[in-house]
Structures are given as C-alpha cells and as structure tokens.
Design a protein around this motif. Sequence first.
Motif, PDB file in Angstrom:
ATOM      1  N   ARG A   1      32.322  40.047  35.990  1.00 23.87           N
ATOM      2  CA  ARG A   1      31.379  39.390  35.227  1.00 23.87           C
ATOM      3  C   ARG A   1      32.881  38.409  34.087  1.00 23.87           C
ATOM      4  NH1 ARG A   1      25.507  39.919  34.048  1.00 23.87           N
ATOM      5  NH2 ARG A   1      26.958  42.397  34.276  1.00 23.87           N
ATOM      6  N   GLY A   2      33.371  36.901  34.272  1.00 25.88           N
ATOM      7  CA  GLY A   2      33.880  36.534  33.027  1.00 25.88           C
ATOM      8  C   GLY A   2      35.950  36.801  34.334  1.00 25.88           C
ATOM      9  N   MET A   3      35.597  37.697  34.705  1.00 23.55           N
ATOM     10  CA  MET A   3      37.074  37.846  36.100  1.00 23.55           C
ATOM     11  C   MET A   3      37.809  36.605  36.891  1.00 23.55           C
ATOM     12  SD  MET A   3      37.173  42.452  36.195  1.00 23.55           S
ATOM     13  CE  MET A   3      37.422  42.711  34.806  1.00 23.55           C
ATOM     14  N   ARG A   4      38.548  36.292  36.497  1.00 23.22           N
ATOM     15  CA  ARG A   4      39.376  35.451  37.585  1.00 23.22           C
ATOM     16  C   ARG A   4      39.876  36.082  38.853  1.00 23.22           C
ATOM     17  NH1 ARG A   4      35.528  33.389  36.936  1.00 23.22           N
ATOM     18  NH2 ARG A   4      34.626  31.488  35.421  1.00 23.22           N
ATOM     19  N   CYS A   5      39.624  35.908  39.944  1.00 23.23           N
ATOM     20  CA  CYS A   5      40.845  35.960  41.175  1.00 23.23           C
ATOM     21  C   CYS A   5      41.801  36.434  40.959  1.00 23.23           C
ATOM     22  CB  CYS A   5      39.973  35.934  42.557  1.00 23.23           C
ATOM     23  SG  CYS A   5      38.253  35.954  43.496  1.00 23.23           S
TER      24      CYS A   5
ATOM     25  N   PRO B   1      33.490  32.156  41.377  1.00 23.77           N
ATOM     26  CA  PRO B   1      33.308  31.005  43.174  1.00 23.77           C
ATOM     27  C   PRO B   1      33.924  31.468  44.438  1.00 23.77           C
ATOM     28  CG  PRO B   1      34.028  29.549  41.747  1.00 23.77           C
ATOM     29  CD  PRO B   1      34.127  30.687  40.382  1.00 23.77           C
ATOM     30  N   ASN B   2      35.803  32.115  43.958  1.00 22.77           N
ATOM     31  CA  ASN B   2      36.680  32.213  45.279  1.00 22.77           C
ATOM     32  C   ASN B   2      35.513  34.046  45.415  1.00 22.77           C
ATOM     33  OD1 ASN B   2      37.334  30.042  45.224  1.00 22.77           O
ATOM     34  ND2 ASN B   2      38.672  30.534  43.823  1.00 22.77           N
ATOM     35  N   ALA B   3      35.564  34.936  44.666  1.00 21.83           N
ATOM     36  CA  ALA B   3      34.944  36.045  44.783  1.00 21.83           C
ATOM     37  C   ALA B   3      34.817  36.522  46.329  1.00 21.83           C
ATOM     38  CB  ALA B   3      34.084  36.500  44.021  1.00 21.83           C
ATOM     39  N   ALA B   4      33.039  35.786  46.661  1.00 19.78           N
ATOM     40  CA  ALA B   4      32.613  36.323  48.043  1.00 19.78           C
ATOM     41  C   ALA B   4      34.038  36.176  49.251  1.00 19.78           C
ATOM     42  CB  ALA B   4      31.424  34.933  48.442  1.00 19.78           C
TER      43      ALA B   4
ATOM     44  N   ARG C   1      25.580  39.505  43.616  1.00 16.27           N
ATOM     45  CA  ARG C   1      25.965  40.235  44.050  1.00 16.27           C
ATOM     46  C   ARG C   1      26.124  40.807  45.249  1.00 16.27           C
ATOM     47  NH1 ARG C   1      21.084  43.599  42.300  1.00 16.27           N
ATOM     48  NH2 ARG C   1      20.037  42.670  43.272  1.00 16.27           N
ATOM     49  N   TRP C   2      27.166  41.675  45.517  1.00 11.26           N
ATOM     50  CA  TRP C   2      27.479  42.487  46.776  1.00 11.26           C
ATOM     51  C   TRP C   2      27.693  43.438  46.544  1.00 11.26           C
ATOM     52  CZ3 TRP C   2      30.463  38.247  44.087  1.00 11.26           C
ATOM     53  CH2 TRP C   2      30.343  37.485  44.360  1.00 11.26           C
ATOM     54  N   ARG C   3      27.020  44.291  48.066  1.00 14.95           N
ATOM     55  CA  ARG C   3      26.810  46.003  47.954  1.00 14.95           C
ATOM     56  C   ARG C   3      27.678  46.202  49.400  1.00 14.95           C
ATOM     57  NH1 ARG C   3      21.156  49.261  47.483  1.00 14.95           N
ATOM     58  NH2 ARG C   3      23.095  51.735  47.515  1.00 14.95           N
TER      59      ARG C   3
END
Length: 79
Positions: free
Chosen positions: A17-21, A45-48, A73-75
Amino acid sequence: MTNDAAGASAALTVDARGMRCPWPALRLARAMRVAQDVVLIADDPNAAREVAALAAEQGWRVNDAGPMGEAARWRVRRD
C-alpha cells in the motif's frame, strides 16, 4: 513482508500500500523467490494489471482475495 498465518493460511503477506507500479509487482516477484504462496495488498489502480501480467509470465496462479478497505488483495501461488 510478514508471515500472516492467521489471515492467509501461512501465506507470506506483502503490504505494498502506498507504492506505485511497478513496485507492488516487484515486491511480489521478490517474495515469490522464497515463498510458494503470497498475499499481496496494494492500492495502486494499475496493480491488478501488473500482477496478472507477471503471474502469467511466471506461470503463477492468482486468486482475487477481495478488497481490504481502499486496497485490493491477491493471493498468488506457485503451481
């Protein structure tokens, strides 16, 4: 990175959290070097898209673990 056995069944947890792609994906890649099962928390928002692309490239399985406040969250698991 933490090993959160209670919330993620012994998966390694990476809080990005707080980190940008591309940082969330890079932190995930680093964690996957030492773990078979990682939960990534990120609010970019680009993390997915980044996580899906990295997982496809590496042959990892991604399950959307759902929202966590304003983050997602992603597993991610190594097959």
